[in-house]
Motif scaffolding. Structure first.
Motif, PDB file in Angstrom:
ATOM      1  N   ASP A 198       0.937  -1.144   0.061  1.00 68.30           N
ATOM      2  CA  ASP A 198       0.092  -0.043   0.011  1.00 68.30           C
ATOM      3  C   ASP A 198       0.754   1.307   0.189  1.00 68.30           C
ATOM      4  O   ASP A 198       0.223   2.222  -0.203  1.00 68.30           O
ATOM      5  N   GLN A 199       2.298   1.105   0.294  1.00 68.22           N
ATOM      6  CA  GLN A 199       2.958   2.431   0.570  1.00 68.22           C
ATOM      7  C   GLN A 199       3.982   2.558  -0.622  1.00 68.22           C
ATOM      8  O   GLN A 199       4.788   3.650  -0.743  1.00 68.22           O
ATOM      9  N   ILE A 200       4.112   1.701  -1.451  1.00 64.54           N
ATOM     10  CA  ILE A 200       5.122   1.815  -2.649  1.00 64.54           C
ATOM     11  C   ILE A 200       5.107   3.231  -3.388  1.00 64.54           C
ATOM     12  O   ILE A 200       3.828   3.282  -4.002  1.00 64.54           O
ATOM     13  N   ALA A 201       6.036   4.001  -3.461  1.00 61.91           N
ATOM     14  CA  ALA A 201       5.956   5.304  -4.321  1.00 61.91           C
ATOM     15  C   ALA A 201       5.505   5.352  -5.710  1.00 61.91           C
ATOM     16  O   ALA A 201       6.452   4.317  -6.408  1.00 61.91           O
ATOM     17  N   HIS A 202       4.611   5.686  -6.389  1.00 58.77           N
ATOM     18  CA  HIS A 202       4.174   5.642  -7.604  1.00 58.77           C
ATOM     19  C   HIS A 202       5.447   6.125  -8.539  1.00 58.77           C
ATOM     20  O   HIS A 202       5.730   5.700  -9.713  1.00 58.77           O
ATOM     21  N   PRO A 203       6.210   7.444  -8.223  1.00 61.67           N
ATOM     22  CA  PRO A 203       7.081   7.932  -8.963  1.00 61.67           C
ATOM     23  C   PRO A 203       8.260   7.107  -9.279  1.00 61.67           C
ATOM     24  O   PRO A 203       8.900   7.013 -10.128  1.00 61.67           O
ATOM     25  N   TRP A 204       8.481   6.190  -8.318  1.00 60.67           N
ATOM     26  CA  TRP A 204       9.543   5.357  -8.103  1.00 60.67           C
ATOM     27  C   TRP A 204       9.231   4.124  -9.293  1.00 60.67           C
ATOM     28  O   TRP A 204      10.170   3.658  -9.903  1.00 60.67           O
ATOM     29  N   THR A 235      -0.614   6.144  -3.573  1.00 58.37           N
ATOM     30  CA  THR A 235       0.476   5.357  -3.465  1.00 58.37           C
ATOM     31  C   THR A 235       0.053   3.902  -3.532  1.00 58.37           C
ATOM     32  O   THR A 235      -0.950   3.718  -3.303  1.00 58.37           O
ATOM     33  N   GLY A 236       1.173   3.007  -3.695  1.00 58.85           N
ATOM     34  CA  GLY A 236       1.066   1.388  -3.560  1.00 58.85           C
ATOM     35  C   GLY A 236       0.530   0.920  -4.867  1.00 58.85           C
ATOM     36  O   GLY A 236      -0.087   1.702  -5.872  1.00 58.85           O
ATOM     37  N   THR A 237       0.411  -0.563  -4.793  1.00 61.38           N
ATOM     38  CA  THR A 237      -0.067  -1.206  -6.034  1.00 61.38           C
ATOM     39  C   THR A 237      -1.038  -2.277  -5.220  1.00 61.38           C
ATOM     40  O   THR A 237      -0.851  -2.918  -4.392  1.00 61.38           O
ATOM     41  N   PRO A 238      -2.147  -2.290  -5.795  1.00 59.50           N
ATOM     42  CA  PRO A 238      -3.224  -3.037  -5.074  1.00 59.50           C
ATOM     43  C   PRO A 238      -3.164  -4.706  -4.823  1.00 59.50           C
ATOM     44  O   PRO A 238      -2.581  -5.299  -5.674  1.00 59.50           O
ATOM     45  N   GLN A 239      -3.457  -5.176  -3.621  1.00 59.93           N
ATOM     46  CA  GLN A 239      -3.107  -6.345  -3.303  1.00 59.93           C
ATOM     47  C   GLN A 239      -4.391  -6.995  -4.014  1.00 59.93           C
ATOM     48  O   GLN A 239      -5.564  -6.832  -3.555  1.00 59.93           O
ATOM     49  N   GLY A 240      -4.464  -7.915  -4.842  1.00 55.07           N
ATOM     50  CA  GLY A 240      -5.295  -8.571  -5.747  1.00 55.07           C
ATOM     51  C   GLY A 240      -5.077  -8.774  -6.880  1.00 55.07           C
ATOM     52  O   GLY A 240      -5.552  -9.176  -7.763  1.00 55.07           O
ATOM     53  N   GLY A 241      -4.275  -7.531  -7.495  1.00 60.47           N
ATOM     54  CA  GLY A 241      -3.757  -7.492  -8.871  1.00 60.47           C
ATOM     55  C   GLY A 241      -2.779  -8.577  -9.244  1.00 60.47           C
ATOM     56  O   GLY A 241      -1.922  -8.912  -8.283  1.00 60.47           O
ATOM     57  N   ALA A 248       6.020  -5.554  -6.411  1.00 55.34           N
ATOM     58  CA  ALA A 248       6.760  -5.421  -5.091  1.00 55.34           C
ATOM     59  C   ALA A 248       7.880  -6.011  -5.206  1.00 55.34           C
ATOM     60  O   ALA A 248       8.955  -5.542  -4.452  1.00 55.34           O
ATOM     61  N   ASN A 249       8.156  -7.233  -5.664  1.00 58.27           N
ATOM     62  CA  ASN A 249       9.521  -7.817  -5.605  1.00 58.27           C
ATOM     63  C   ASN A 249      10.646  -7.133  -6.557  1.00 58.27           C
ATOM     64  O   ASN A 249      11.621  -6.945  -5.867  1.00 58.27           O
ATOM     65  N   MET A 250      10.071  -6.405  -7.661  1.00 59.40           N
ATOM     66  CA  MET A 250      11.072  -5.453  -8.168  1.00 59.40           C
ATOM     67  C   MET A 250      11.463  -4.316  -7.375  1.00 59.40           C
ATOM     68  O   MET A 250      12.570  -3.849  -7.764  1.00 59.40           O
ATOM     69  N   THR A 251      10.457  -3.904  -6.610  1.00 57.69           N
ATOM     70  CA  THR A 251      10.746  -2.706  -5.740  1.00 57.69           C
ATOM     71  C   THR A 251      11.845  -3.062  -4.670  1.00 57.69           C
ATOM     72  O   THR A 251      12.687  -2.217  -4.395  1.00 57.69           O
ATOM     73  N   LEU A 252      11.795  -4.141  -4.162  1.00 57.27           N
ATOM     74  CA  LEU A 252      12.762  -4.628  -3.091  1.00 57.27           C
ATOM     75  C   LEU A 252      14.168  -5.191  -3.536  1.00 57.27           C
ATOM     76  O   LEU A 252      14.790  -5.542  -2.844  1.00 57.27           O
ATOM     77  N   LEU A 307       8.839   3.340   1.368  1.00 57.03           N
ATOM     78  CA  LEU A 307       8.485   2.259   2.421  1.00 57.03           C
ATOM     79  C   LEU A 307       9.389   2.491   3.550  1.00 57.03           C
ATOM     80  O   LEU A 307      10.425   3.238   3.837  1.00 57.03           O
ATOM     81  N   GLU A 308       9.032   1.869   4.677  1.00 56.49           N
ATOM     82  CA  GLU A 308       9.515   1.904   5.908  1.00 56.49           C
ATOM     83  C   GLU A 308       9.583   0.686   6.739  1.00 56.49           C
ATOM     84  O   GLU A 308       8.506  -0.373   6.525  1.00 56.49           O
ATOM     85  N   LEU A 309      10.268   0.409   7.608  1.00 61.05           N
ATOM     86  CA  LEU A 309      10.133  -0.829   8.501  1.00 61.05           C
ATOM     87  C   LEU A 309       9.096  -0.522   9.453  1.00 61.05           C
ATOM     88  O   LEU A 309       8.854   0.408  10.274  1.00 61.05           O
ATOM     89  N   SER A 310       8.530  -1.779   9.686  1.00 67.22           N
ATOM     90  CA  SER A 310       7.645  -1.903  10.890  1.00 67.22           C
ATOM     91  C   SER A 310       8.170  -1.980  12.278  1.00 67.22           C
ATOM     92  O   SER A 310       9.013  -2.602  12.635  1.00 67.22           O
TER      93      SER A 310
END
Length: 572
Positions: A198-204, A235-241, A248-252, A307-310
């Motif tokens: 839910d928090q991945i930055a769209h510009p990135w 922000t973010g990419t939908p969980q369900g797509g 998300a993997n390519m982001t990390l 993103l940030e750590l919990s």
């Protein structure tokens, strides 16, 4: 047994032509080969550093008819196909699927809002899901065919979630490899990313994900619909797509390379990363380095991506105290590393079993109760069978036995214990056996269904996948075929005919010549149909993909030629 290894003879129109008018007339084997051929070329271009050529091949693949048809097939066969988006469409008939293929060719493309739904999490909170429409899911699947080869080529070696031919067992085995030695790192950073999807930055994402930016922007900015109100997505990419896990993997990806560059082996700090989706661990021989150097480095890496750590779930732990990762407890006892199912995982399983027995079980027969419990117990046991689980399996079996015994006593309150025990724990020949029930098959034969016994499952060490192995690279084809064959043969239900068919066909579907896996599913096909007197002999059976099985029984496909003609039997 007659096994056809090529479906190219089927009398249907060219799969690359728009003249195909019926869903079951497609040549699935040829279409899969067309997509795979382009994916291989994308991987080779990426390995040579030719990104412009890779992007050109991605555009070619995204526009191909084969990719569009396979994308519609994928989104209409998975479990999520039963859930409709905001438009209420499900694409359940062949005509609707063909209309969906034609809809993918329409321009300009505009994504519809997501349907917001919530599912419960383990901690009692709700996880938001964004459900795209079938058209948007198919569009994402098309671009996923083009993006996944790039993601596999550039991925971290020790990233194991949402990737082909990788699993949780690989991640746990990697944890064992980096921690089992006496001189191994003693401190572990348990990392968890707060609301990763839910928090991945769209510009990135727009700058670094190598697919059509106009289409990607449509998915990211589509918004979601909740209680007839449209909300924007900033922000973010939908969980369900379908494409969201790969995004998300390519982001990390890149964190492991950053750690290797900063802390190479010659420094002796034993820094290793093992990641599964947004959960990861980082090992180090110094707590001070983990706390003051590595954690700030990870936080800065994530900050660039929004993103940030919990704070709650990110901990630094000593290996002697142990930690939980992917449902397993990893801990050293007197210098020896032991991995076993976590107490939390056991508690969740037993809670589910008791809820079923005390809830639905009050209205179910013994056979109906076994049908609900056995898949749950079998899945949990198979997940944990690669670690030190023998004592845990025995304990789980005892707890399930006590729960079923109490159910049997409640079911027959007026009967003595001896009568209840003989009814459910002795067969008709007065031999002792586990909790069981009787049922009949289609031919009227009496069958016995037993409760699944975890204690009988053998503990087998999992063989970890090679880190740099790429399922889209031809040089790794034989390696992955051998791994897939061993895994699926082991996952098949313990029915001798299924296992025999799988081995005779070498793990391939004879219609499309593609592997039969747990993800694709399988059906048993009778070469001479049972309505014409065909039996269940091995020579009369084939193991097929569900879609290939439907194609075989559809009069518009021409695939009925696979059924040998027998004397006195007309074609169906």
């Amino acid at each position: 047994m007659t096994v056809v290894t090529d479906a190219s003879f089927l009398p249907c129109a060219d799969a690359l032509s728009n003249e195909v008018r019926h869903w079951h007339a497609h040549k699935w084997g040829r279409m899969v080969r067309n997509v795979r051929r382009l994916q291989v070329r994308i991987v080779k271009a990426m390995q040579c550093g030719n990104r412009r050529r890779a992007q050109a091949l991605q555009r070619l693949l995204a526009g191909s008819y084969s990719a569009k048809v396979l994308a519609v097939r994928r989104v209409t066969e998975n479990e999520g196909s039963r859930t409709a988006g905001v438009d209420g469409q499900r694409w359940s008939t062949p005509a609707e699927k063909m209309a969906g293929v034609k809809g993918l060719e329409e321009r300009p493309y505009r994504a519809k809002p997501l349907l917001r739904k919530y599912i419960p999490k383990k901690n009692g909170k709700l996880r938001p899901l964004g459900i795209p429409t079938m058209q948007d899911r198919a569009k994402q699947a098309v671009y996923l065919f083009a993006l996944d080869p790039v993601a596999e080529t550039t991925a971290d070696a020790n990233s194991y979630a949402f990737r082909r031919e990788r699993s949780c067992a690989d991640a746990i085995e990697q944890c064992f490899r980096v921690l089992y030695r006496k001189e191994a790192a003693e401190w572990i950073l348990e990392g968890d990313i707060k609301a990763c999807f839910d928090q991945i930055a769209h510009p990135w994402l727009m700058e670094h994900i190598p697919i059509n930016r106009t289409v990607l922007r449509q998915w990211l900015k589509a918004g979601y619909l909740e209680k007839r109100t449209l909300y924007p997505t900033e922000t973010g990419t939908p969980q369900g797509g379908i494409i969201s896990p790969v995004l998300a993997n390519m982001t990390l990806d890149g964190l492991e390379a950053l750690l290797k560059q900063k802390y190479p082996r010659h420094k002796g700090l034993k820094v290793h990363l093992v990641r599964y989706a947004d959960d990861f661990i980082i090992t180090c021989s110094s707590r001070e380095v983990l706390e003051k150097e590595i954690r700030p480095l990870v936080e800065e890496f994530l900050r660039k991506r929004g993103l940030e750590l919990s704070a709650e779930k990110t901990l630094i732990t000593h290996i002697d105290d142990g930690f939980d990762f992917l449902g397993q407890t990893i801990r050293k006892f007197k210098g020896k590393l032991i991995i076993k199912p976590s107490d939390k995982s056991q508690k969740i399983l037993l809670t589910k079993v008791r809820e079923i027995v005390r809830g639905e079980g009050e209205h179910l027969s013994a056979f109906g109760l076994l049908r609900r419990l056995n898949p749950l117990l079998r899945g949990w046991t198979n997940y944990h069978r690669h670690v030190a689980s023998a004592k845990t399996f025995k304990r789980i079996e005892q707890q399930v036995y006590q729960t079923l015994w109490r159910w049997a006593m409640r079911r027959h309150p007026g009967k003595p214990q001896d009568w209840v025990y003989r009814k459910y724990f002795f067969d008709k020949q007065k031999r002792k056996r586990p909790f069981h029930a009787y049922t009949t098959d289609e031919e009227g034969n009496t069958l016995v269904c037993e409760i699944f016994q975890p204690n009988r499952v053998p503990i087998r060490r999992h063989i970890k996948v090679i880190g740099e192995a790429n399922p889209y690279d031809p040089k790794w084809q034989l390696y992955f075929e051998q791994r897939r064959y061993r895994r699926v043969a082991d996952e098949l239900p313990r029915r001798p005919k299924l296992v025999t068919l799988f081995r005779l066909q070498k793990g391939l579907c004879p219609i499309c010549n593609q592997p039969i896996t747990k993800e694709t599913g399988w059906n048993c096909h009778h070469i001479l149909w049972r309505v014409y007197g065909g039996g269940d002999e091995i020579d009369n059976l084939l193991l097929l993909h569900p879609t290939c099985h439907q194609q075989l029984h559809n009069p518009n496909s021409g695939a009925l030629l696979l059924r040998p003609r027998r004397a006195g039997v007309r074609d169906a």
